[in-house]
Design an enzyme around this catalytic site. Structure first.
Site, short mmCIF file in Angstrom:
data_model
loop_
_atom_site.label_atom_id
_atom_site.label_comp_id
_atom_site.label_asym_id
_atom_site.label_seq_id
_atom_site.Cartn_x
_atom_site.Cartn_y
_atom_site.Cartn_z
N ASN A 8 -6.38 -7.58 -2.65
CA ASN A 8 -5.96 -7.97 -1.32
C ASN A 8 -4.97 -7.07 -0.59
OD1 ASN A 8 -7.41 -10.56 -1.23
ND2 ASN A 8 -6.03 -11.10 -2.89
N TYR A 9 -4.24 -6.25 -1.32
CA TYR A 9 -3.13 -5.55 -0.67
C TYR A 9 -3.18 -4.03 -0.72
CZ TYR A 9 -0.79 -9.97 -0.06
OH TYR A 9 -0.48 -11.23 0.34
N LEU A 10 -3.89 -3.50 -1.68
CA LEU A 10 -3.85 -2.05 -1.84
C LEU A 10 -5.05 -1.42 -1.15
CD1 LEU A 10 -2.73 -2.05 -5.55
CD2 LEU A 10 -1.34 -1.75 -3.50
N SER A 54 0.81 -1.21 0.00
CA SER A 54 0.00 0.00 0.00
C SER A 54 0.85 1.26 0.00
CB SER A 54 -0.94 0.01 1.21
OG SER A 54 -2.06 -0.81 0.96
#
Length: 659
Positions: A617-619, A498
């Site tokens: 899933n990650y940002l 992120s």
DNA sequence: CATTAGACTTGCAGCCATCGAC
DNA sequence: GTCGATGGCTGCAAGTCTAATG
């Protein structure tokens, strides 16, 4: 830095994937947009909106974790045992909450200021229709061959034979393990006296052909017929699609019970080819509100394995994975549900909290490199890799799983110390995806890794030995808890993904058009995907498509040449009107060429990179949403329908939101 | 205190509906 | 309007991590 050497390399995230460093300025400009939590509606007060709940309301229900997480810790000395309501009844297990309640309440989650409800409770009312079973097997009667002769099979045997036949065109057929596992299962279904004695002489082609023909047949069905079937299917599924949670109508994620088939493990999975048996109601445990009607099922005379009313969990049903007895299959709500989005927000808030501790943590692990204790040094190096390279934790694995690793269970042969303080990583990670990366590391780290590879004293290490032999992922997580409340290895991945996106999106950019800006976004997204090693198989037909593009380019180039010549001719002929028209055409052709070229380059560039996983899933979606607002890019350009729905909770992020 | 059960997140592939180029 | 490439969606495998257990 890392743009030139695409192609072969993978997680070639160069050295500085984590140049994070600064950014102290915008310390937690918290999601200003979220309505004041104190005015949040009470639990069950909400109306029952259709599928789409108002984002505002939903957001309101989620307190910005900031204040909760921050100071709350010392609070809650009071055991949360008061509502011992739902206990009793049901089977042995399930009842963990009560006993340990005080402990978990005191240390982990002292949320809820006024303590309206117990934090460990996820719902009060839960209604749903359970699960949808796959259709029972209908025998087709097509016979396989054995040693050239037709073979009679019972419906049960035929079903298994068909599972295998259907996979004829996959490369599992080339895997001895797959074949031997399947044969072991099939032989059992056939029984000891069957004419089919081995796989070598068995020919499943007739069944395969039948299957392909069926598929074709379905495709060529008249349109009305297709639509009728679709309608029927939807009608049958309708009731399973939603659940009622505390008055909210929520989508269920996966209500279909997995059909029987052959296990398709990834990589060199020891269990590939095993028969995944059919799941029945007697295998399934249902979780549902106490007063709610019990879900029905089509198997008369059979009962659910168990019915629970466990308010501390979010699953609606589960069964044991028939392939791996220690695994479970769960039915959960969809990604756009309150359950999922709330934990999504928590995840990102935790990662943002790490930002406040990261400097100290980095100092800490660098200091550990100098420790007199091996374990300390190993922890320090492992954490350095996790932080710098966004590696996964890497827990111990059993022999009956594919042999893959993460950071903590790297083996000595997975790392190589090269000249110039470079280290080369080469291992199979999650899903047996190869991680191959050469990175520059701190000199001390290089030394230490060399040392860990060698083994400290007696008995030098050999291939297969653990690089970090004095610690594992659990140890590391325990350590992380001391550094920050709730911290674990995976948080670093979220954090780094992120923050990299946030930084890249805040770089100067000359982009003006929406398409150009979208290009900026995709490039940033790609950086993150590479950092996380999110790979995909090269799309089949890729090279063919590239050739096509080449050809198309050549063609366009030819056209451009012709136009140019004509233009010059017109100019020479002083035919200015014609020249002007041609000039415009030349310009247009050039644009067209540029577009195709760009497209070709992007395609080649991304042939092995999967952008989706990091987006999902990650940002932190608030980064993206803020960027869209600030740069005036329609959100739909970067988030598809399901992402828009999944991230409804983030929609109010202000344009100046920083991760 | 190590191990395991249990719950939840992450990940890729393949199917399929749709979209854009011709 | 057709056709093939694209990208969304589903399926389910494979991780992570914590609490319970012995």
């Amino acid at each position: 830095m890392s743009d030139s050497e695409d192609d072969m390399p993978l997680a070639q995230r160069g050295g500085g994937a984590v140049p994070v460093g600064a950014l102290q300025n915008n310390i937690l400009p918290l999601p200003r947009a979220l309505p004041d939590p104190r005015s949040a509606p009470t639990l069950t007060a909400m109306p029952l909106p259709g599928v789409r709940q108002a984002a505002v309301v939903a957001a309101a229900k989620m307190r910005p974790p900031e204040k909760a997480a921050k100071k709350a810790v010392p609070v809650a000395p009071k055991p949360a045992k008061r509502k011992a309501a739902d206990d009793d009844g049901k089977a042995g297990k399930a009842k963990k909450q009560r006993t340990i309640e005080p402990r978990s309440a005191a240390k982990a989650k002292p949320k809820k200021e006024g303590a309206v409800e117990d934090k460990s409770l996820k719902w009060n009312l839960l209604e749903h229709s359970g699960v949808l079973f796959p259709p029972e097997y209908t025998p087709h009667g097509v016979k396989m061959l054995y040693d050239g002769r037709l073979v009679d099979l019972t419906p049960e045997q035929e079903e298994v034979a068909t599972m295998f036949a259907v996979m004829k065109a996959t490369d599992y057929m080339q895997k001895p393990k797959f074949l031997s596992n399947f044969w072991a299962g099939f032989r059992e279904v056939l029984g000891p006296k069957h004419v089919v004695k081995c796989l070598d002489k068995a020919d499943f082609t007739p069944i395969y052909d039948w299957f392909m023909a069926e598929r074709e047949k379905k495709k060529t069905l008249p349109k009305e017929e297709k639509e009728r079937m679709k309608k029927e299917k939807e009608a049958a599924e309708a009731k399973y699609k939603f659940a009622l949670v505390d008055g909210r109508k929520e989508q269920v994620g996966n209500f279909r019970v997995e059909p029987p088939g052959l296990f398709r493990g990834r990589g060199e999975h020891p269990k590939m080819g095993m028969i995944k048996r059919r799941i029945f109601p007697r295998d399934i445990t249902i979780n549902i509100g106490e007063g709610a009607p019990l879900p029905e099922h089509p198997y008369v005379g059979q009962d659910w394995r168990e019915v629970r009313h466990d308010k501390t969990v979010t699953w609606l049903a589960f069964w044991k994975d028939p392939i791996s007895e220690k695994d479970y299959k769960y039915v959960w709500l969809a990604a756009n549900s309150q359950f999922k989005s709330e934990s999504d927000l928590q995840k990102y808030e935790k990662a943002r909290k790490l930002k406040l501790h990261i400097d100290k943590i980095r100092e800490d692990y660098e200091r550990a490199w100098e420790s007199g204790r091996v374990q300390e040094r190993q922890m320090g190096v492992a954490l350095y890799f996790i932080d710098k390279l966004a590696l996964r934790a890497g827990h111990e694995k059993d022999d009956d799983e594919a042999d893959t690793v993460g950071c903590c269970n790297l083996k000595v042969e997975n790392v190589e110390c090269l000249a110039n303080n470079h280290i080369k990583f080469d291992f199979l990670g999650k899903d047996s995806i190869r991680y191959e990366n050469e990175v520059a590391v701190k000199p001390r780290v290089w030394e230490l890794v060399k040392q860990f590879c060698r083994g400290d004293k007696k008995g030098d290490k050999a291939a297969g030995d653990q690089l970090f032999d004095t610690m594992d992922a659990n140890d590391l997580n325990k350590r992380l808890k001391e550094l920050m409340d709730g911290l674990s290895v995976k948080v670093f991945r979220t954090y780094n993904a992120s923050i990299v996106l946030d930084q890249l999106l805040h770089k100067e950019s000359a982009s003006e058009t929406v398409d150009e800006k979208k290009g900026d976004y995709d490039r940033a997204n790609k950086e993150v995907a590479i950092l996380c090693n999110h790979q995909r198989a090269v799309p089949k037909g890729h090279s063919g498509q590239m050739e096509k593009l080449e050809a198309r380019l050549l063609e366009l180039q030819g056209e451009l040449d012709t136009l140019s010549v004509d233009y010059l001719a017109a100019q020479r002929a002083k035919n200015s009107a014609k020249a002007e028209t041609l000039w415009r055409k030349v310009e247009k052709k050039k644009e067209q060429i540029a577009k195709v070229e760009l497209n070709a380059r992007a395609k080649e560039d991304l042939k092995m990179v999967a952008l989706g996983t990091s987006k999902i899933n990650y940002l932190d979606p608030r980064i993206t949403i803020a960027w869209c607002k600030a740069r005036e890019v329609p959100l739909e350009k970067v988030f598809n329908k399901s992402l828009l729905s999944k991230f409804f909770w983030a929609m109010d992020a202000p344009p100046d939101f920083r991760f």
